[in-house]
Scaffold this motif. Sequence first.
Motif, PDB file in Angstrom:
ATOM      1  N   MET A 154      62.091 -78.210 -37.958  1.00 24.93           N
ATOM      2  CA  MET A 154      62.904 -77.150 -38.570  1.00 24.93           C
ATOM      3  C   MET A 154      62.105 -76.459 -39.672  1.00 24.93           C
ATOM      4  O   MET A 154      61.539 -77.116 -40.539  1.00 24.93           O
ATOM      5  N   GLU A 155      62.039 -75.150 -39.608  1.00 27.43           N
ATOM      6  CA  GLU A 155      61.330 -74.366 -40.615  1.00 27.43           C
ATOM      7  C   GLU A 155      62.281 -74.027 -41.757  1.00 27.43           C
ATOM      8  O   GLU A 155      63.410 -73.616 -41.530  1.00 27.43           O
TER       9      GLU A 155
ATOM     10  N   LYS B 232      70.208 -71.007 -40.481  1.00 27.60           N
ATOM     11  CA  LYS B 232      71.229 -71.420 -41.438  1.00 27.60           C
ATOM     12  C   LYS B 232      70.802 -70.972 -42.821  1.00 27.60           C
ATOM     13  O   LYS B 232      69.678 -71.239 -43.249  1.00 27.60           O
ATOM     14  N   LYS B 233      71.677 -70.271 -43.520  1.00 31.62           N
ATOM     15  CA  LYS B 233      71.381 -69.831 -44.881  1.00 31.62           C
ATOM     16  C   LYS B 233      72.253 -70.575 -45.868  1.00 31.62           C
ATOM     17  O   LYS B 233      73.477 -70.603 -45.748  1.00 31.62           O
TER      18      LYS B 233
ATOM     19  N   LYS C  73      66.601 -70.473 -46.345  1.00 29.84           N
ATOM     20  CA  LYS C  73      66.951 -70.349 -44.935  1.00 29.84           C
ATOM     21  C   LYS C  73      66.241 -71.427 -44.125  1.00 29.84           C
ATOM     22  O   LYS C  73      65.059 -71.701 -44.333  1.00 29.84           O
ATOM     23  N   LYS C  74      66.974 -72.019 -43.218  1.00 33.55           N
ATOM     24  CA  LYS C  74      66.426 -73.020 -42.314  1.00 33.55           C
ATOM     25  C   LYS C  74      66.548 -72.492 -40.888  1.00 33.55           C
ATOM     26  O   LYS C  74      67.622 -72.041 -40.481  1.00 33.55           O
ATOM     27  N   LYS C  75      65.442 -72.559 -40.159  1.00 38.73           N
ATOM     28  CA  LYS C  75      65.459 -72.033 -38.790  1.00 38.73           C
ATOM     29  C   LYS C  75      65.068 -73.124 -37.803  1.00 38.73           C
ATOM     30  O   LYS C  75      64.066 -73.798 -37.976  1.00 38.73           O
ATOM     31  N   THR C  76      65.892 -73.264 -36.781  1.00 38.38           N
ATOM     32  CA  THR C  76      65.616 -74.172 -35.682  1.00 38.38           C
ATOM     33  C   THR C  76      65.517 -73.349 -34.408  1.00 38.38           C
ATOM     34  O   THR C  76      66.358 -72.474 -34.166  1.00 38.38           O
ATOM     35  N   LYS C  77      64.491 -73.598 -33.596  1.00 35.46           N
ATOM     36  CA  LYS C  77      64.378 -72.825 -32.360  1.00 35.46           C
ATOM     37  C   LYS C  77      63.927 -73.714 -31.212  1.00 35.46           C
ATOM     38  O   LYS C  77      63.249 -74.724 -31.413  1.00 35.46           O
ATOM     39  N   ILE C  78      64.335 -73.304 -30.017  1.00 33.73           N
ATOM     40  CA  ILE C  78      63.944 -74.011 -28.800  1.00 33.73           C
ATOM     41  C   ILE C  78      63.422 -72.994 -27.792  1.00 33.73           C
ATOM     42  O   ILE C  78      63.847 -71.845 -27.772  1.00 33.73           O
TER      43      ILE C  78
END
Length: 219
Positions: free
Chosen positions: A1-2, A82-83, A88-93
């Motif tokens: 997660m970034e 998600k903020k 901000k947290k970014k999850t990607k697939i």
Amino acid sequence: MEQRIEKKFVFLPGDRKKINQLIMSGFFKKLYKNRIVNSIYFDTHNLDCLWDNINGFSNRYKYRVRWYNSINNSEVFFEKKKKINQVKKKTKIKLGKFKNQDHLNNFLQSRDFEKKIYQITTLNLKKTLNVSYSRDYYIDNKKKLRITVDEKIRTCKNTDKKFINSFVGLDHNILEFKYSNEDSEEVREKIKKLDFNFRNQKFSKYVQSFLLLEEIGLH
């Protein structure tokens, strides 16, 4: 997660000179070649993501499918952002590669897509709208502060066909500072030295696109 801090600054197209001056004075260099960013936004049936953003809730989510440049030459991702306040947290697939827009649209209606995104969300989501824009990427000499410049922002109502020709433009250019929470004090000092006397502003491409399409009767 970034995870990172993001601050946005809104300019009109004629203000690009101010942005260029900032980049030159801060010794930023190109990080990537200019790319076209393409997104399909998703939301709940009640548009909870949209209204949470408009109402200014500090804890909110955003869901989108994203690829860069031409779809037949790009990996496609599903992203959850998600903020929480400024962080901000970014999850990607990865969703895979697709030969054209129709191929992607068919996949987005399939059970395979639902199974894929179940890894990061259990919400029942629907497609809402498309956004496309040109993005430049820069980074400072210490590689702690990234800058992106978004121009030629266009949006259209979501369809199950190809990107339709009813794109309309948002009359904004968006400059964004992106940096880790650990580097925030050092980055603030750098920004202060740049004499960057602009206030960061709230600006969501998703929200602004939705409101524009509503205003002109295309949503």
